[in-house]
Design a protein around this motif. Structure first.
Motif, mmCIF file in Angstrom:
data_model
loop_
_atom_site.group_PDB
_atom_site.id
_atom_site.type_symbol
_atom_site.label_atom_id
_atom_site.label_comp_id
_atom_site.label_asym_id
_atom_site.label_seq_id
_atom_site.Cartn_x
_atom_site.Cartn_y
_atom_site.Cartn_z
ATOM 1 N N TYR A 1 0.836 -1.218 0.000
ATOM 2 C CA TYR A 1 0.000 0.000 0.000
ATOM 3 C C TYR A 1 0.866 1.262 0.000
ATOM 4 O O TYR A 1 0.792 2.086 -0.918
ATOM 5 N N GLU A 2 1.707 1.410 1.027
ATOM 6 C CA GLU A 2 2.472 2.656 1.152
ATOM 7 C C GLU A 2 3.562 2.763 0.083
ATOM 8 O O GLU A 2 3.804 3.848 -0.459
ATOM 9 N N THR A 3 4.219 1.643 -0.204
ATOM 10 C CA THR A 3 5.307 1.708 -1.179
ATOM 11 C C THR A 3 4.774 2.087 -2.559
ATOM 12 O O THR A 3 5.413 2.843 -3.307
ATOM 13 N N SER A 4 3.571 1.598 -2.896
ATOM 14 C CA SER A 4 2.967 1.965 -4.177
ATOM 15 C C SER A 4 2.727 3.472 -4.251
ATOM 16 O O SER A 4 2.935 4.100 -5.299
ATOM 17 N N LEU A 5 2.297 4.054 -3.143
ATOM 18 C CA LEU A 5 2.042 5.500 -3.129
ATOM 19 C C LEU A 5 3.340 6.283 -3.341
ATOM 20 O O LEU A 5 3.365 7.277 -4.068
#
Ligand SMILES: [Zn+2]
Length: 246
Positions: free
Chosen positions: A165-169
């Motif tokens: 989730y966060e890494t994609s952002l």
């Protein structure tokens, strides 16, 4: 004209006189270890990224004039204290800082403010909630059930710190800040963070996150990040409209 600190003083003075209601966004993050692959400033990057998108989306809106305040980069971050780069401030410091900033703006007729946070350590969230209550401003609560339901599978599981989730952002906005070679090699780490926290674990290592991440960073893509940013922007625009009408 959506970056508050880029306006001149006379431009700010004219905001309240205009036909559009000014709504200010305060992005909040933390300086916190996000695995061996993602930057310390991940949470601030996400908060700022969604604020900028909401301001852009509403740039021509007849009712509200959205402005993004300088981000609050520091937060309460004790869980990651064992890892290099964690920089924590006290809960009282955070609460006082948010209250002071909001009151200073409210004193100038700019009290319609939304606090936008993406660092979910309980003590940090608690301090923000106390601050928004005290200052009488709005808080976009991404942990509310209705909001969680609109986010990704990994976010819904609660096993999501510096994961997919966060890494994609981060990949969507600042791909150069992710070490992609390291990211691709990271095995999935499943940690039910809400359950671990209720069980009294108060640091990443005790939760089983010995490299300061959980979830599946290897599955992260810029495409997922873009689509998550769209959803986060939808949620923010909804609360901005509510605040604009208040
Ligand atoms: Zn984070």
């Amino acid at each position: 004209m959506t970056v508050f600190a880029e306006l001149s003083s006379p431009q700010v003075a004219e905001l309240s006189a205009g036909p559009r209601t000014p709504v200010l966004l305060l992005p909040v993050g933390a300086v916190e270890p996000h695995g061996p692959h993602a930057p310390l400033g991940t949470d601030e990057l996400i908060s700022a990224g969604m604020c900028t998108r909401a301001a852009d989306r509403l740039a021509g809106d007849p009712d509200v004039h959205v402005l993004v305040l300088p981000a609050l980069a520091y937060g309460v971050t004790n869980f990651g204290a064992a890892f290099a780069g964690a920089v924590s401030i006290g809960a009282d410091t955070l609460r006082a800082l948010v209250v002071d900033v909001c009151r200073s703006l409210a004193g100038q007729g700019l009290g319609r403010i939304v606090v936008v946070n993406n660092h979910f350590e309980p003590a940090h969230v608690k301090a923000l909630r106390a601050a928004v209550d005290e200052a009488g401003v709005a808080y976009l609560d991404l942990l509310r059930r209705a909001n969680v339901a609109r986010l990704t599978d990994e976010f819904r599981t609660g096993s999501c710190h510096a994961g997919q989730y966060e890494t994609s952002l981060v990949l969507a906005d600042r791909p150069e800040l992710v070490d992609a070679a390291v990211m691709r090699e990271l095995p999935e780490v499943t940690v039910d963070m809400p359950a671990a926290m209720s069980a009294g674990h108060a640091d990443f290592a005790a939760m089983g996150m010995d490299r300061a991440y959980c979830g599946s960073p290897a599955g992260a893509t810029a495409g997922e990040g873009k689509s998550t940013f769209d959803t986060l922007t939808d949620l923010l625009v909804e609360i901005v409209r509510k605040v604009g009408r208040s």
